[in-house]
Enzyme design. Sequence first.
Site, PDB file in Angstrom:
ATOM      1  N   TYR A 185     -82.975 -23.981 -17.289  1.00  0.00           N
ATOM      2  CA  TYR A 185     -83.906 -24.742 -18.263  1.00  0.00           C
ATOM      3  C   TYR A 185     -83.758 -24.414 -19.415  1.00  0.00           C
ATOM      4  CZ  TYR A 185     -87.720 -26.738 -20.887  1.00  0.00           C
ATOM      5  OH  TYR A 185     -88.160 -27.667 -21.727  1.00  0.00           O
ATOM      6  N   THR A 192     -87.606 -25.460 -26.671  1.00  0.00           N
ATOM      7  CA  THR A 192     -88.753 -24.667 -25.968  1.00  0.00           C
ATOM      8  C   THR A 192     -88.915 -23.310 -26.204  1.00  0.00           C
ATOM      9  OG1 THR A 192     -89.400 -24.237 -23.768  1.00  0.00           O
ATOM     10  CG2 THR A 192     -87.142 -24.711 -24.046  1.00  0.00           C
TER      11      THR A 192
END
Length: 328
Positions: A141, A117
């Site tokens: 995250y 990501t």
Amino acid sequence: MAILVTGGAGYIGSHTLIEVCDAGEDVIVVDNLSTGFKEAIDSRAKFLQGDIGDQAFMQRVFEDHSIEAVIHFAGSVIVPESVENPLLYYRNNTENTRQMIEHCVTHQVKKFIFSSTAAIYGMPEECPVDETYQRNPISPYGHSKSMSELMLEDASKAYDFNFIALRYFNVAGADPMGRTGQSTKNATHLIKVACEAALGYRDELLIFGSDYDTSDGTCIRDYIHVSDLAAAHLCALSALRKTAQSEIINCGYGTGYSVLEVLSTVKKVSGVDFNTRFTDRRAGDSPQVVAKCSKIHEHLDWIPKYNNLSLIVEHAIEWERKIRSSAP
Ligand code: UDP
């Protein structure tokens, strides 16, 4: 030999499954259906319901099948949830990825494609941002994925094992043929939320911040069509088959759109002037995150087909309409 896809019932996983099945590959899907949908799984794939963190179950999956490569999507992806429950993210993302790598090394599976990501960049000072830019995540995250990349790098140095980590920028849209799309409940992503507003499922859309140092004061992101991103996974598989070389690769188009530009596109494509309202900045939002995309073109035979914000929005709206009309 088969390709094992974890998380194939999810948004990006289900689109990738279509690509991989279309290419004639033999595919096994493992998904625990915690956030994914069984209907989203391509019927050409063999589905095994289970949790990738279940060691005994995964052991059987690897023993019972001849697996050539793993495409690993399964994990948790909601940034605010990761702030509230970081240990869940370190288990579902970091710990489970470590176990997946270990299964691969134990069973001589040498090719691994990883869902990474742009959250790994945190608040990049330079934009477009390239893959050599330091990892500087600002959420659990982002940390959970960053640690996974580190493990992959170390494992690829130590063992006969190679990976391609694809760093996703802002993924949006849906399969142009309407076979799958984003069905996530309580979605927070801009294009999904804006489509819901355009179709009358939200009274208004809140714009988080108007005073960023950008052209119109709202945040800029690089939106990539989910089907182009799915195709990048198939290209990554071909690359690993050709060269035993590990890479970390940005997946975006390299073009940034502000929140206001996105909203005006959704209004134009839908023909609905839904209500929007400015509110405070959302914690953790970076003013600008746009990919430098030279590497994906150098390393993968990737030819994006849907590099067009209106088309991304059109497909997202079509999918939203479809799931809303079939909802009980
Ligand atoms: N955003 C917004 N309203 C919303 C959802 C998102 O203004 O209802 C903004 C958000 O603050 C960010 C951009 O849209 O600047 C993209 O956010 P999204 O959650 O889609 O993706 P992120 O870049 O955070 O992963």
